[in-house]
Design a protein around this motif. Structure first.
Motif, PDB file in Angstrom:
ATOM      1  N   VAL A 112       2.719  34.083 -16.907  1.00 21.53           N
ATOM      2  CA  VAL A 112       1.685  33.336 -16.207  1.00 21.53           C
ATOM      3  C   VAL A 112       1.461  33.978 -14.840  1.00 21.53           C
ATOM      4  O   VAL A 112       2.409  34.206 -14.090  1.00 21.53           O
ATOM      5  N   VAL A 113       0.205  34.276 -14.524  1.00 22.99           N
ATOM      6  CA  VAL A 113      -0.159  34.939 -13.276  1.00 22.99           C
ATOM      7  C   VAL A 113      -0.997  33.979 -12.439  1.00 22.99           C
ATOM      8  O   VAL A 113      -1.962  33.396 -12.945  1.00 22.99           O
ATOM      9  N   ALA A 114      -0.619  33.811 -11.164  1.00 27.77           N
ATOM     10  CA  ALA A 114      -1.351  32.890 -10.297  1.00 27.77           C
ATOM     11  C   ALA A 114      -1.283  33.364  -8.856  1.00 27.77           C
ATOM     12  O   ALA A 114      -0.381  34.120  -8.476  1.00 27.77           O
ATOM     13  N   ASP A 115      -2.231  32.902  -8.053  1.00 31.62           N
ATOM     14  CA  ASP A 115      -2.281  33.270  -6.643  1.00 31.62           C
ATOM     15  C   ASP A 115      -1.332  32.377  -5.841  1.00 31.62           C
ATOM     16  O   ASP A 115      -0.655  31.502  -6.373  1.00 31.62           O
ATOM     17  N   ARG A 116      -1.325  32.571  -4.528  1.00 30.42           N
ATOM     18  CA  ARG A 116      -0.351  31.931  -3.664  1.00 30.42           C
ATOM     19  C   ARG A 116      -0.471  30.412  -3.627  1.00 30.42           C
ATOM     20  O   ARG A 116       0.492  29.721  -3.262  1.00 30.42           O
ATOM     21  N   GLU A 117      -1.620  29.871  -4.029  1.00 30.36           N
ATOM     22  CA  GLU A 117      -1.771  28.418  -4.050  1.00 30.36           C
ATOM     23  C   GLU A 117      -0.849  27.773  -5.079  1.00 30.36           C
ATOM     24  O   GLU A 117      -0.564  26.580  -5.023  1.00 30.36           O
ATOM     25  N   ILE A 120       4.429  26.511  -5.553  1.00 30.69           N
ATOM     26  CA  ILE A 120       4.845  25.124  -5.389  1.00 30.69           C
ATOM     27  C   ILE A 120       6.186  24.962  -6.096  1.00 30.69           C
ATOM     28  O   ILE A 120       6.348  25.404  -7.239  1.00 30.69           O
ATOM     29  N   TYR A 121       7.136  24.319  -5.430  1.00 29.85           N
ATOM     30  CA  TYR A 121       8.483  24.247  -5.991  1.00 29.85           C
ATOM     31  C   TYR A 121       8.498  23.577  -7.359  1.00 29.85           C
ATOM     32  O   TYR A 121       9.190  24.024  -8.276  1.00 29.85           O
ATOM     33  N   ALA A 137       3.755  35.058  -3.277  1.00 29.26           N
ATOM     34  CA  ALA A 137       4.486  34.110  -2.437  1.00 29.26           C
ATOM     35  C   ALA A 137       3.634  33.646  -1.266  1.00 29.26           C
ATOM     36  O   ALA A 137       2.965  34.442  -0.608  1.00 29.26           O
ATOM     37  N   SER A 138       3.691  32.350  -0.997  1.00 24.33           N
ATOM     38  CA  SER A 138       2.993  31.761   0.137  1.00 24.33           C
ATOM     39  C   SER A 138       3.965  31.231   1.183  1.00 24.33           C
ATOM     40  O   SER A 138       3.691  31.282   2.377  1.00 24.33           O
ATOM     41  N   PHE A 150      11.230  36.017   3.081  1.00 28.23           N
ATOM     42  CA  PHE A 150      10.473  37.169   3.563  1.00 28.23           C
ATOM     43  C   PHE A 150      11.370  38.167   4.288  1.00 28.23           C
ATOM     44  O   PHE A 150      11.225  39.384   4.126  1.00 28.23           O
ATOM     45  N   ALA A 151      12.307  37.675   5.096  1.00 31.57           N
ATOM     46  CA  ALA A 151      13.216  38.573   5.809  1.00 31.57           C
ATOM     47  C   ALA A 151      14.099  39.332   4.829  1.00 31.57           C
ATOM     48  O   ALA A 151      14.394  40.519   5.022  1.00 31.57           O
ATOM     49  N   THR A 152      14.508  38.664   3.762  1.00 35.62           N
ATOM     50  CA  THR A 152      15.316  39.325   2.740  1.00 35.62           C
ATOM     51  C   THR A 152      14.522  40.425   2.045  1.00 35.62           C
ATOM     52  O   THR A 152      15.021  41.534   1.816  1.00 35.62           O
TER      53      THR A 152
END
Length: 209
Positions: A112-117, A120-121, A137-138, A150-152
């Protein structure tokens, strides 16, 4: 479309059945997004959320997997007071669950491919078994080891490179771009709102940069 004997649900179900008949032994990309079908001056309107099946090997469009119309009444409801299934954002998970039917129809694998919206957990935790997710990732999520996502990702070593030709687009000249890939497996911590997420556990995921 105006025949009362034919419902939107029936049309979508028929389209899914035809799509399911084309997925045998294929790696399927189940791509979903939302588009505005009609927007009024007062911000009310109707949106359409479709999911389509594409062959990952040759890009062939195989058909519709899921679709739903969303009525947008305007204003900003207090989303924290609503159960997740009653929220508009639950559309992402409903489509993902429908994609599981492609696997049952004989697909070799379903991503399944989806954008940052869709970051959601509940969507991540509610993923049907055997279905892979590819989501931009959002949120800079907390990891189970106390680090941030993000830092990782920024500290990961480069695993490889690929060169792609980007065609010209409005405001952009044609050019060649070099992309590098970094990836690792992390465990996303359960959100701190324990009342909402008490039944959900920490999630292992692969992050790519």
């Amino acid at each position: 479309m105006r025949n009362r004997a034919v419902t939107v649900h029936e049309m979508i179900a028929t389209a899914f059945k035809r799509t399911a008949g084309r997925v045998q032994d294929r790696h399927i990309l189940a791509i979903q997004d939302t588009t505005d079908a009609r927007t009024n001056d007062d911000n009310t309107g109707i949106a359409l959320h479709p999911m389509i099946a594409v062959d990952a090997s040759d890009g062939a469009l195989l058909g519709l997997v899921h679709a739903e119309f969303l009525r947008r009444p305007g204003g900003r409801p207090n989303r924290r007071t609503l159960p997740y299934e009653a929220k508009e954002s639950a559309r992402w998970l409903r489509a993902t669950r429908q994609a599981a039917g492609l696997q049952q129809a004989g697909a070799a694998s379903v991503t399944v491919v989806a954008d940052r919206e869709c970051d959601i957990y509940e969507d991540l935790a509610g993923r049907p078994q055997g279905i892979d997710l590819l989501i931009r990732a959002s949120h800079d999520r907390l990891l189970a080891d106390g680090r941030r996502l993000f830092a990782t990702a920024d500290t990961l070593p480069e695993a490889g490179q690929i060169t792609v030709d980007l065609p010209a687009a409005p405001g952009r000249k044609a050019r060649t771009a070099t992309l590098s890939l970094r990836f690792t497996t992390v465990e996303i911590a359960r959100p701190a709102d324990r009342k909402r997420h008490a039944e959900l556990a920490a999630l292992p995921h692969t992050v790519s940069l």
